[in-house]
Design an enzyme around this catalytic site. Structure first.
Site, PDB file in Angstrom:
ATOM      1  N   LYS A   1       0.864  -1.181   0.000  1.00 57.06           N
ATOM      2  CA  LYS A   1       0.000   0.000   0.000  1.00 57.06           C
ATOM      3  C   LYS A   1       0.900   1.231   0.000  1.00 57.06           C
ATOM      4  O   LYS A   1       1.783   1.358   0.864  1.00 57.06           O
ATOM      5  CB  LYS A   1      -0.851   0.016   1.271  1.00 57.06           C
TER       6      LYS A   1
ATOM      7  N   ARG B   1     -13.029  -4.275   6.555  1.00 58.55           N
ATOM      8  CA  ARG B   1     -13.363  -4.285   5.114  1.00 58.55           C
ATOM      9  C   ARG B   1     -13.772  -5.696   4.678  1.00 58.55           C
ATOM     10  O   ARG B   1     -14.645  -5.863   3.839  1.00 58.55           O
ATOM     11  CB  ARG B   1     -12.188  -3.756   4.284  1.00 58.55           C
ATOM     12  N   ARG B   2     -13.145  -6.725   5.275  1.00 58.29           N
ATOM     13  CA  ARG B   2     -13.522  -8.118   4.942  1.00 58.29           C
ATOM     14  C   ARG B   2     -14.944  -8.390   5.427  1.00 58.29           C
ATOM     15  O   ARG B   2     -15.716  -9.060   4.770  1.00 58.29           O
ATOM     16  CB  ARG B   2     -12.565  -9.143   5.584  1.00 58.29           C
TER      17      ARG B   2
ATOM     18  N   LYS C   1     -13.197  -5.619  -7.352  1.00 55.60           N
ATOM     19  CA  LYS C   1     -14.446  -4.845  -7.349  1.00 55.60           C
ATOM     20  C   LYS C   1     -14.261  -3.538  -6.578  1.00 55.60           C
ATOM     21  O   LYS C   1     -14.815  -2.520  -6.955  1.00 55.60           O
ATOM     22  CB  LYS C   1     -15.579  -5.673  -6.719  1.00 55.60           C
TER      23      LYS C   1
ATOM     24  N   ASP D   1      -1.390  -1.892  -4.261  1.00 58.21           N
ATOM     25  CA  ASP D   1      -2.817  -1.914  -3.925  1.00 58.21           C
ATOM     26  C   ASP D   1      -3.458  -0.596  -4.345  1.00 58.21           C
ATOM     27  O   ASP D   1      -2.793   0.432  -4.399  1.00 58.21           O
ATOM     28  CB  ASP D   1      -3.013  -2.023  -2.408  1.00 58.21           C
ATOM     29  N   MET D   2      -4.758  -0.631  -4.580  1.00 59.59           N
ATOM     30  CA  MET D   2      -5.471   0.631  -4.788  1.00 59.59           C
ATOM     31  C   MET D   2      -6.264   0.923  -3.522  1.00 59.59           C
ATOM     32  O   MET D   2      -6.994   0.072  -3.038  1.00 59.59           O
ATOM     33  CB  MET D   2      -6.404   0.541  -6.001  1.00 59.59           C
TER      34      MET D   2
ATOM     35  N   ARG E   1      -4.236  -5.855 -11.649  1.00 58.74           N
ATOM     36  CA  ARG E   1      -5.083  -6.718 -10.815  1.00 58.74           C
ATOM     37  C   ARG E   1      -6.447  -6.041 -10.732  1.00 58.74           C
ATOM     38  O   ARG E   1      -6.562  -4.912 -10.239  1.00 58.74           O
ATOM     39  CB  ARG E   1      -4.493  -6.843  -9.417  1.00 58.74           C
TER      40      ARG E   1
ATOM     41  N   GLN F   1     -10.077  -0.737  -9.591  1.00 56.26           N
ATOM     42  CA  GLN F   1     -11.343  -1.104  -8.938  1.00 56.26           C
ATOM     43  C   GLN F   1     -12.540  -0.923  -9.877  1.00 56.26           C
ATOM     44  O   GLN F   1     -12.799   0.185 -10.343  1.00 56.26           O
ATOM     45  CB  GLN F   1     -11.534  -0.217  -7.700  1.00 56.26           C
TER      46      GLN F   1
ATOM     47  N   THR G   1     -11.045 -11.967  -7.593  1.00 60.02           N
ATOM     48  CA  THR G   1     -12.441 -12.022  -7.156  1.00 60.02           C
ATOM     49  C   THR G   1     -12.748 -13.419  -6.622  1.00 60.02           C
ATOM     50  O   THR G   1     -12.116 -14.395  -7.031  1.00 60.02           O
ATOM     51  CB  THR G   1     -13.405 -11.678  -8.315  1.00 60.02           C
ATOM     52  N   HIS G   2     -13.754 -13.466  -5.718  1.00 63.04           N
ATOM     53  CA  HIS G   2     -14.233 -14.764  -5.227  1.00 63.04           C
ATOM     54  C   HIS G   2     -15.591 -15.077  -5.835  1.00 63.04           C
ATOM     55  O   HIS G   2     -16.217 -16.052  -5.471  1.00 63.04           O
ATOM     56  CB  HIS G   2     -14.385 -14.723  -3.706  1.00 63.04           C
TER      57      HIS G   2
END
Ligand SMILES: Cc1cc2nc3c(=O)[nH]c(=O)nc-3n(C[C@H](O)[C@H](O)[C@H](O)COP(=O)(O)OP(=O)(O)OC[C@H]3O[C@@H](n4cnc5c(N)ncnc54)[C@H](O)[C@@H]3O)c2cc1C
Length: 338
Positions: free
Chosen positions: A129, A321-322, A215, A162-163, A212, A191, A259-260
């Site tokens: 980050k 966030r998770r 979402k 990371d974004m 990468r 994103q 993505t999952h």
């Protein structure tokens, strides 16, 4: 039955119902949106950040998403994934560093981890980050820290950037472009929930970028980001097509779909198949502890797959966030309380 057990059973049932509701897409705009906003607001609370990690039930719940707080724990998890033919990405949790000494400490930590990855001969990359490398303090300091990590990393792999929240997108892309002009082994996250991302992706393609696609995990205002899950998913798929287009592949773009979402993954696979794109032209990425069966299935079927392993003691905002990604997780958290 003891009261806590009754509560745990009910919490589990409630979690299943909520999950169904969430997947049905009916609530994203309203009730789920509120729940998500509350959790994302919690992720920014300093008081909670200091108090929550002291609670045993929180510490127990977070182990679902991370193998441990130390680099050793993360490296051991990467070793386990390698046995299943799954690559990995490590990230040391932390963000918005306000002291240059801390940014320096993080940078040195990453340099040491890269050495360990080399010694263990792991198929492991890093994800960083920029606000952890000093972006809020001084852009030049941040760039120089990033550059040290890129130079130390294996040229065949990628150091992922990371974004973060949308107010950082311009500066993150500026730093990415600068780094990519000098180094082949650097990638950036985009994103799909942001309206601007289609334009950003188009503007990067000619560089042969490593992208990468996610979402998006932050709380964004409606004038910047799609609110409905269905719109985010559609935009994600449209961006996938751009990233896998003949032009992007000819330019040397590396496409990583993080993505999952099994429906989305299936659509991408069908697109790849019907356009005669090789399995090696893309990879899937997921987070440690989420959709483990799907991770194993992709690897078994010969798709390139990486799992991002987070570690470190600064896990509270990341954990919130998770939870926000799947509010049903809150009930699993409450179950841990009992
Ligand atoms: C490798 C990787 C790197 C990432 N990097 C960034 C980044 O740099 N910046 C950023 O903004 N975001 C990042 N994210 C997070 C991303 O933006 C999403 O918030 C997250 O991946 C959830 O979205 P989804 O695509 O899985 O789809 P969703 O539609 O949210 O989820 C699809 C299904 O996956 C499962 N699932 C998803 N999330 C969870 C969860 N937390 N717990 C349990 N099950 C879950 C559920 O079954 C859900 O129905 C990253 C994600 C990954 C996998």
């Amino acid at each position: 039955m003891a009261r806590p057990r009754v509560f745990a059973a009910r919490a589990s049932e409630a979690a299943k119902c909520l999950d169904k509701l969430f997947k049905s897409d009916a609530l994203m705009g309203d009730e789920m949106g509120i729940m998500r906003s509350v959790l994302l607001a919690c992720s920014q609370s300093r008081w909670l950040r200091e108090q929550a990690p002291r609670q045993v039930f929180m510490r127990r719940a977070v182990t679902r998403f991370m193998p441990g707080e130390s680099a050793e724990d993360a490296l051991a998890a990467a070793e386990e994934l390698r046995k299943k033919s799954i690559g990995s990405i490590l990230t040391h949790l932390g963000e918005n560093v306000s002291d240059p000494a801390e940014a320096e400490r993080v940078t040195r930590h990453y340099l040491e981890v890269l050495d360990r990855i080399g010694v263990m001969n792991l198929n492991t990359e890093l994800s960083v980050k920029l606000t952890q490398l000093g972006l809020d303090l001084d852009h030049e300091l941040c760039y120089s820290n990033l550059e040290r990590i890129i130079q130390h990393a294996d040229e065949k792999g990628v150091v992922w950037i990371d974004m973060e929240a949308s107010n950082y997108v311009d500066v993150t892309l500026e730093i990415y472009r600068r780094a990519r002009r000098s180094y082949p082994n650097v990638g950036v996250c985009l994103q799909a929930y942001l309206y601007r991302t289609a334009r950003d992706l188009e503007s990067l393609i000619s560089m042969g970028p490593a992208i990468r696609l996610v979402k998006g995990a932050y709380r964004e205002p409606p004038d910047r980001a799609f609110r409905r899950k269905r719109d985010v998913d559609e935009n994600y798929f449209s961006l996938c097509k751009t990233l896998l287009s003949p032009g992007a592949r000819a330019a040397g773009a590396r496409a990583a779909f993080a993505t999952h979402d099994r429906r989305l993954i299936r659509r991408i696979m069908e697109f790849v198949d019907s356009n005669h794109i090789g399995k090696n032209d893309l990879e899937f990425q997921m987070l440690y502890g989420i959709q483990r069966a799907e991770q194993a299935r992709l690897a078994r079927e010969g798709w390139r797959e990486r799992v991002l392993i987070s570690y470190g003691s600064y896990w509270f905002p990341w954990f919130m966030r998770r939870l926000a990604e799947r509010p049903a997780n809150v009930f699993f958290l409450l179950r841990n309380l009992f």
